[in-house]
Scaffold this motif. Structure first.
Motif, PDB file in Angstrom:
ATOM      1  N   CYS A  33       0.795  -1.228   0.000  1.00 23.95           N
ATOM      2  CA  CYS A  33       0.000   0.000   0.000  1.00 23.95           C
ATOM      3  C   CYS A  33       0.829   1.279   0.000  1.00 23.95           C
ATOM      4  CB  CYS A  33      -0.951   0.013   1.203  1.00 23.95           C
ATOM      5  SG  CYS A  33      -0.132   0.157   2.808  1.00 23.95           S
ATOM      6  N   GLY A  34       2.142   1.160   0.180  1.00 24.47           N
ATOM      7  CA  GLY A  34       3.004   2.335   0.161  1.00 24.47           C
ATOM      8  C   GLY A  34       3.102   3.076   1.479  1.00 24.47           C
ATOM      9  N   ALA A  35       2.407   2.593   2.518  1.00 21.07           N
ATOM     10  CA  ALA A  35       2.469   3.249   3.829  1.00 21.07           C
ATOM     11  C   ALA A  35       3.854   3.064   4.440  1.00 21.07           C
ATOM     12  CB  ALA A  35       1.408   2.673   4.768  1.00 21.07           C
ATOM     13  N   SER A  36       4.284   4.047   5.215  1.00 17.90           N
ATOM     14  CA  SER A  36       5.565   3.978   5.923  1.00 17.90           C
ATOM     15  C   SER A  36       5.303   3.993   7.416  1.00 17.90           C
ATOM     16  CB  SER A  36       6.450   5.163   5.536  1.00 17.90           C
ATOM     17  OG  SER A  36       6.802   5.081   4.175  1.00 17.90           O
ATOM     18  N   GLU A  37       5.881   3.042   8.123  1.00 14.19           N
ATOM     19  CA  GLU A  37       5.715   2.926   9.574  1.00 14.19           C
ATOM     20  C   GLU A  37       7.017   2.467  10.207  1.00 14.19           C
ATOM     21  OE1 GLU A  37       3.242   3.556  11.620  1.00 14.19           O
ATOM     22  OE2 GLU A  37       1.611   3.882  10.200  1.00 14.19           O
ATOM     23  N   ALA A  38       7.206   2.846  11.458  1.00 12.67           N
ATOM     24  CA  ALA A  38       8.320   2.297  12.232  1.00 12.67           C
ATOM     25  C   ALA A  38       8.069   0.809  12.418  1.00 12.67           C
ATOM     26  CB  ALA A  38       8.418   2.986  13.589  1.00 12.67           C
ATOM     27  N   ILE A  39       9.116   0.016  12.389  1.00 13.87           N
ATOM     28  CA  ILE A  39       8.983  -1.430  12.557  1.00 13.87           C
ATOM     29  C   ILE A  39       8.295  -1.752  13.885  1.00 13.87           C
ATOM     30  CG2 ILE A  39      10.271  -3.609  12.796  1.00 13.87           C
ATOM     31  CD1 ILE A  39      10.105  -2.465   9.910  1.00 13.87           C
ATOM     32  N   GLY A  40       8.515  -0.929  14.894  1.00  7.41           N
ATOM     33  CA  GLY A  40       7.869  -1.140  16.186  1.00  7.41           C
ATOM     34  C   GLY A  40       6.359  -0.973  16.156  1.00  7.41           C
ATOM     35  N   ALA A  41       5.801  -0.418  15.074  1.00  3.66           N
ATOM     36  CA  ALA A  41       4.362  -0.186  14.964  1.00  3.66           C
ATOM     37  C   ALA A  41       3.653  -1.213  14.088  1.00  3.66           C
ATOM     38  CB  ALA A  41       4.110   1.219  14.420  1.00  3.66           C
ATOM     39  N   VAL A  42       4.397  -2.140  13.466  1.00  4.32           N
ATOM     40  CA  VAL A  42       3.751  -3.127  12.604  1.00  4.32           C
ATOM     41  C   VAL A  42       3.130  -4.235  13.446  1.00  4.32           C
ATOM     42  CG1 VAL A  42       5.360  -2.608  10.717  1.00  4.32           C
ATOM     43  CG2 VAL A  42       5.792  -4.582  12.200  1.00  4.32           C
ATOM     44  N   HIS A  43       2.263  -5.032  12.835  1.00  4.99           N
ATOM     45  CA  HIS A  43       1.630  -6.154  13.536  1.00  4.99           C
ATOM     46  C   HIS A  43       2.539  -7.375  13.436  1.00  4.99           C
ATOM     47  CE1 HIS A  43      -2.528  -4.187  12.708  1.00  4.99           C
ATOM     48  NE2 HIS A  43      -1.838  -3.538  13.613  1.00  4.99           N
ATOM     49  N   VAL A  44       2.741  -8.054  14.549  1.00  5.59           N
ATOM     50  CA  VAL A  44       3.637  -9.211  14.602  1.00  5.59           C
ATOM     51  C   VAL A  44       2.831 -10.447  14.980  1.00  5.59           C
ATOM     52  CG1 VAL A  44       5.642 -10.233  15.748  1.00  5.59           C
ATOM     53  CG2 VAL A  44       5.609  -7.784  15.239  1.00  5.59           C
ATOM     54  N   TYR A  45       2.995 -11.504  14.202  1.00  2.00           N
ATOM     55  CA  TYR A  45       2.320 -12.782  14.443  1.00  2.00           C
ATOM     56  C   TYR A  45       3.387 -13.836  14.678  1.00  2.00           C
ATOM     57  CZ  TYR A  45      -1.702 -10.342  12.591  1.00  2.00           C
ATOM     58  OH  TYR A  45      -2.713  -9.428  12.387  1.00  2.00           O
ATOM     59  N   ARG A  46       3.225 -14.611  15.755  1.00  2.00           N
ATOM     60  CA  ARG A  46       4.189 -15.651  16.091  1.00  2.00           C
ATOM     61  C   ARG A  46       3.544 -17.009  15.905  1.00  2.00           C
ATOM     62  NH1 ARG A  46       8.770 -13.744  19.261  1.00  2.00           N
ATOM     63  NH2 ARG A  46       9.182 -15.961  19.434  1.00  2.00           N
ATOM     64  N   GLY A  47       4.270 -17.918  15.297  1.00  2.00           N
ATOM     65  CA  GLY A  47       3.810 -19.293  15.098  1.00  2.00           C
ATOM     66  C   GLY A  47       5.047 -20.144  14.930  1.00  2.00           C
ATOM     67  N   ALA A  48       5.155 -20.833  13.799  1.00  2.00           N
ATOM     68  CA  ALA A  48       6.368 -21.598  13.502  1.00  2.00           C
ATOM     69  C   ALA A  48       7.546 -20.654  13.280  1.00  2.00           C
ATOM     70  CB  ALA A  48       6.153 -22.465  12.264  1.00  2.00           C
ATOM     71  N   GLY A  49       7.231 -19.405  12.988  1.00  2.00           N
ATOM     72  CA  GLY A  49       8.212 -18.339  12.822  1.00  2.00           C
ATOM     73  C   GLY A  49       7.526 -17.039  13.193  1.00  2.00           C
ATOM     74  N   VAL A  50       8.108 -15.941  12.789  1.00  2.00           N
ATOM     75  CA  VAL A  50       7.543 -14.625  13.067  1.00  2.00           C
ATOM     76  C   VAL A  50       7.210 -13.968  11.732  1.00  2.00           C
ATOM     77  CG1 VAL A  50       8.016 -12.344  14.040  1.00  2.00           C
ATOM     78  CG2 VAL A  50       8.880 -14.387  15.183  1.00  2.00           C
ATOM     79  N   VAL A  51       6.020 -13.389  11.632  1.00  2.00           N
ATOM     80  CA  VAL A  51       5.609 -12.658  10.435  1.00  2.00           C
ATOM     81  C   VAL A  51       5.276 -11.230  10.855  1.00  2.00           C
ATOM     82  CG1 VAL A  51       3.949 -12.493   8.533  1.00  2.00           C
ATOM     83  CG2 VAL A  51       4.684 -14.744   9.358  1.00  2.00           C
ATOM     84  N   LEU A  52       5.902 -10.253  10.208  1.00  2.00           N
ATOM     85  CA  LEU A  52       5.593  -8.838  10.428  1.00  2.00           C
ATOM     86  C   LEU A  52       4.652  -8.406   9.312  1.00  2.00           C
ATOM     87  CD1 LEU A  52       8.555  -9.404  11.568  1.00  2.00           C
ATOM     88  CD2 LEU A  52       8.790  -6.938  11.538  1.00  2.00           C
ATOM     89  N   ARG A  53       3.495  -7.828   9.684  1.00  2.00           N
ATOM     90  CA  ARG A  53       2.486  -7.429   8.696  1.00  2.00           C
ATOM     91  C   ARG A  53       2.205  -5.944   8.772  1.00  2.00           C
ATOM     92  NH1 ARG A  53      -0.037 -11.084   5.759  1.00  2.00           N
ATOM     93  NH2 ARG A  53       0.216 -13.269   6.302  1.00  2.00           N
ATOM     94  N   CYS A  54       1.902  -5.359   7.621  1.00  6.29           N
ATOM     95  CA  CYS A  54       1.553  -3.946   7.540  1.00  6.29           C
ATOM     96  C   CYS A  54       0.257  -3.702   8.310  1.00  6.29           C
ATOM     97  CB  CYS A  54       1.376  -3.542   6.075  1.00  6.29           C
ATOM     98  SG  CYS A  54       0.816  -1.846   5.842  1.00  6.29           S
TER      99      CYS A  54
END
Length: 85
Positions: A33-54
């Motif tokens: 989407c072109g949005a810019s955010e600090a990495i600390g503000a993204v959504h984080v999902y933990r499972g078999a690994g970690v996924v950072l989502r916009c």
């Protein structure tokens, strides 16, 4: 051999600089989407690994998978990453 071409060892110091800063304050730009955010503000999902989502469009920005002796990191959804020096 091209005079401008070196192997990856030539940028060892630069890579150390790139990955040493406080990463939660780094600003990533989403490929989706072109949005810019600090990495600390993204959504984080933990499972078999970690996924950072916009937080704006849910694009997978980065994935991290850890094993005992290795780590795999991919940035498929980050167009650019701005780091403070």
């Amino acid at each position: 051999m091209d005079e401008l071409m070196l192997d990856g060892n030539a940028i060892a110091g630069l890579l150390g600089e790139v990955f040493a800063p406080e990463m939660t304050t780094a600003v990533g730009t989403c490929n989706g989407c072109g949005a810019s955010e600090a990495i600390g503000a993204v959504h984080v999902y933990r499972g078999a690994g970690v996924v950072l989502r916009c937080p704006h469009c849910d694009t997978a920005l980065a994935t991290i998978v850890e094993a005992e002796t290795r780590m795999w990191v991919a940035f498929p959804g980050i167009r650019a990453l701005e780091l403070a020096r």
